[in-house]
Design an enzyme around this catalytic site. Structure first.
Site, short mmCIF file in Angstrom:
data_model
loop_
_atom_site.label_atom_id
_atom_site.label_comp_id
_atom_site.label_asym_id
_atom_site.label_seq_id
_atom_site.Cartn_x
_atom_site.Cartn_y
_atom_site.Cartn_z
CB SER A 1 -0.38 9.58 3.49
OG SER A 1 -0.84 9.65 2.17
NE ARG A 2 5.34 3.88 2.42
CZ ARG A 2 4.84 2.67 2.50
NH1 ARG A 2 4.21 2.16 1.45
NH2 ARG A 2 4.94 1.96 3.59
CB VAL A 3 1.20 8.96 -3.19
CG1 VAL A 3 2.28 8.00 -3.62
CG2 VAL A 3 -0.08 8.23 -2.89
CB THR B 1 -0.92 0.02 1.23
OG1 THR B 1 -0.14 -0.28 2.38
CG2 THR B 1 -2.02 -1.00 1.10
CG ASP B 2 0.09 3.92 -2.65
OD1 ASP B 2 1.07 3.36 -3.11
OD2 ASP B 2 -1.02 3.94 -3.22
#
Lengths: 508, 206
Positions: free
Chosen positions: A364-366, A338-339
């Site tokens: 939250s990576r993006v 997941t992102d």
């Protein structure tokens, strides 16, 4: 209204008259053994992996294992009706489910059969349950926000359309609540929602459906249920079936939100199937391809390119951990796919911090690229501040004397924690969120007692909506501007500060 | 027709695998002597006799009966009726304690022999007994379609009402009255259901 028997009789007569006899050519096999939701079949020489087969009584199965002398079939229905020696017919198609507007607002099983007593699903279109996800050329980066309506999530771990944000935590930490709040918040946003319950108690799913109905969320939501009593094959395919239904909207330029509740139970169902099929067990007895099982599912959450209509599927997979063990096999797998993840902690939950999100390890990576600009300016440092507050709080418990700067940092932290608490089913508009978080992070709440912060928030929002609607509208219009709420000399910021000051004077 | 006779293909996959191995060996020996068809036929008749005499089958399968006694029994029963190759085959099978797989071996031998000769066997199911001429005509039509010589066995099953069902390998050509009636039933109920729903919707909206 009358439905006359004659009319129906004439319809049937027509059908009989127009019936052209055709020889039915099919490939068949014979059931060797059956049990626990799987069957071994002899014959079906040319069957393909993943192809649908039909047992007597119209029960559907899926070719799962192709072996030298037999075919392993997973049975998507009541396997107790199937006997040794029954004939199995291959249907020559891949498993598909009905899609389109007809599924919206319905409660369905993973094959698209209704469970809500509202009659059959009248859909002429179907989509295959398993497809290969869109490739790199068909995608674009995540850039549009998907508002969950939860202050803690939208401020610290923002989610964009097309993102996969994992919700992870022990049992009873409010994982489902985060997903349901996100669905409730999509009202009037045009986003189609899908709640996929895998291996859940039917009573809790009924509770979710009731809440969604009462809040008007069922108008744009589809619930796919394969409960704890459903056979493992149905639990295994439920997430893929729900995704196929969402993909129909995505490829038509619309936006979807899927909550997979939960993927750890799906992995358990897949493990059961694989062990029954005698596939070699690996770590924690899961088969070697359990990673692929989740990765190919979550790769189908996509933000499509403009050429393909720019539709998206955002997904919230849920994983239940045992005693906070995030380094178990399935949690680490899904974390890496997941992102980002929202990590919910039991001790926070029981101390009244709800949503019980641990700001330190939730990321939250993006989503940052997709966050509303004004919110980004207001909440940019919030996650790190809150994490350092938690450290400081632990240190302060030692009872040492604190200097004034540290004390004020602690005081601000306590107020922020209070401010980020949010009752269930009460999502907030992003403009409301920006204002209250601005007040918290910029010290405008320092004079409000900690236990009054929630009352302050409630009354302040009432004040803004009734008396200062112009400020609210100004911020709403300006929220996507990079300078908004960044510095105190920005005109919109000044209006917000003035409104907060005005309210603070009357607050007691 | 009883249920058990309806399920001719229910078997043990282990036995089938063993049967394949032994049948291949027998056919290999037959190819050398050039009498494959005869060997297969003899093995089939031996398997048939054994299956019809459960007590004999039990004695041959039992591990408590000495191998010599089994060989004696086989010689007395089939000694002068089968060729030397088949007799030797039975003796080897007895020595290896695999006489329980005799049925699987004979079926595998027949299948492998058909495969080698480019033949395929199947069944022709009809509601009433049919003449040889009909069977021949059906076999020719099917063999033209699949490009292999087809040998059909007759099965009578009154449940199909009329027409015929041909099964060759795993493919079924179903021209039976019962399946056509089922198709008509499915289509008619679907259409009638649609009409009723349309009416209901008209009623609800208007």
């Amino acid at each position: 209204m009358k439905i006359s028997a004659d009319e129906i009789a004439s319809v049937i007569q027509q059908e009989i008259e127009q019936f052209e006899s055709q020889i039915d050519v099919r490939e068949v096999g014979t059931v060797l053994e059956v049990g626990d939701g799987i069957a071994r079949v002899h014959g079906l020489t040319n069957v393909a992996a993943g192809e649908m087969v039909e047992f007597p009584h119209g029960i559907i199965g899926l070719a799962f294992n192709l072996e030298e002398n037999s075919v392993g079939i997973i049975i998507l229905g009541d396997y107790l009706k199937i006997n040794e020696g029954d004939q199995v017919k291959s249907l020559g198609t891949l498993l598909s489910v009905p899609v389109g507007d007809a599924v919206v607002g319905r409660v369905l099983d993973p094959l698209g059969n209704p469970l809500d007593g509202k009659g059959p699903v009248n859909s002429s279109e179907t989509r295959p349950v398993e497809i290969i996800a869109a490739g790199v050329a068909e995608r674009q980066p995540v850039a549009e926000p998907m508002q969950t309506g939860l202050k803690a999530v939208d401020a610290m771990t923002p989610v964009g359309r097309g993102q996969r944000e994992l919700i992870i935590g022990d049992r009873k930490t409010g994982k489902t609540a985060v997903g349901i709040d996100a669905i409730v918040n999509q009202k009037d946003s045009g986003v189609k929602c899908f709640y996929i319950a895998v291996g859940q108690k039917d009573s809790s799913v009924a509770g979710v459906i009731k809440e969604l109905t009462e809040r008007g969320a069922m108008d744009y939501t589809t619930v796919i249920v394969s409960g704890a009593s459903a056979p493992a094959p149905l639990q295994y395919i439920a997430p893929y079936a729900g995704t196929a239904m969402a993909e129909h909207f995505m490829y038509n330029g619309q936006h979807c939100l899927i909550v997979y509740d939960d993927l750890s139970k799906q992995a358990v169902a897949y493990r059961e199937l694989s062990l029954l099929m005698r596939r070699p067990p690996g770590r924690e007895a899961y088969p070697g391809d359990v990673f692929y099982c989740h990765s190919r599912l979550l790769e189908r959450s996509v933000k499509l390119s403009e050429a393909l209509g720019g539709g998206s599927i955002t997904s919230f997979p849920i994983i239940e951990t045992q005693e906070g063990e995030v380094s178990a096999y399935i949690p680490t797998n899904v974390i890496s796919i997941t992102d980002g993840q929202i990590y919910l902690q039991p001790d926070l939950f029981f101390s009244g911090v709800r949503p019980a999100m641990n700001a330190g390890i939730s990321v939250s990576r993006v989503g940052g690229a997709a966050q509303v600009k004004a919110m980004k300016n207001v909440a940019g440092g919030l996650r790190l501040d809150l994490a350092s507050f938690r450290e400081l709080e632990a240190f302060a418990q030692l009872g040492t004397d604190l200097d004034a700067a540290t004390q004020s940092k602690l005081d601000r932290g306590y107020r922020m924690v209070e401010l980020l608490k949010q009752p269930q089913y009460q999502p907030l508009n992003v403009v409301d969120q920006i204002m209250v978080i601005y007040a918290g992070t910029n010290g405008l709440l320092d004079q409000v007692p900690v236990n009054e912060v929630q009352r302050w928030e409630k009354e302040f929002l009432e004040f803004i909506h009734t008396k200062k609607k112009d400020v609210w509208d100004a911020l709403d219009a300006d929220k996507d501007n990079g300078a908004t709420m960044k510095k105190a000399d920005d005109p919109t910021t000044q209006k917000v500060i003035a409104a907060i000051d005005e309210f603070n004077k009357s607050f007691n | 027709m009883t249920d058990s006779s309806k399920q001719p293909t229910v078997f043990d996959t282990d036995q089938q695998q063993l049967g394949d191995v032994y049948a291949k060996a027998l056919l290999g020996a037959g190819v050398k002597s050039g009498s494959v068809d005869q060997l297969v036929e003899e093995l089939q008749s031996v398997a048939k006799v054994v299956s019809e005499l459960p007590k004999m089958a039990a004695a041959l399968e039992s591990p408590r009966v000495a191998t010599d006694a089994k060989i004696n029994l086989l010689e007395k029963a089939f000694g002068n009726k089968v060729s030397k190759t088949v007799m030797n085959f039975l003796k080897v099978t007895a020595t290896k304690g695999r006489l329980d797989c005799l049925g699987a071996m004979s079926a595998a031998a027949a299948r492998l022999n058909d495969e080698m000769a480019g033949r395929i066997s199947g069944t022709l199911t009809t509601a009433d007994p049919v003449t040889d001429e009909v069977v021949e005509r059906v076999a020719q039509r099917i063999s033209k379609q699949i490009g292999k010589a087809v040998r059909l066995e007759r099965v009578v099953d009154s449940e199909i009402i009329g027409g015929m069902v041909v099964r060759v390998g795993d493919t079924v050509y179903d021209g039976s009255v019962v399946s056509q009636l089922n198709q008509v039933k499915a289509r008619a109920t679907k259409r009638a259901g649609e009409i009723i729903r349309e009416k209901l919707e008209q009623f609800a909206s208007g």
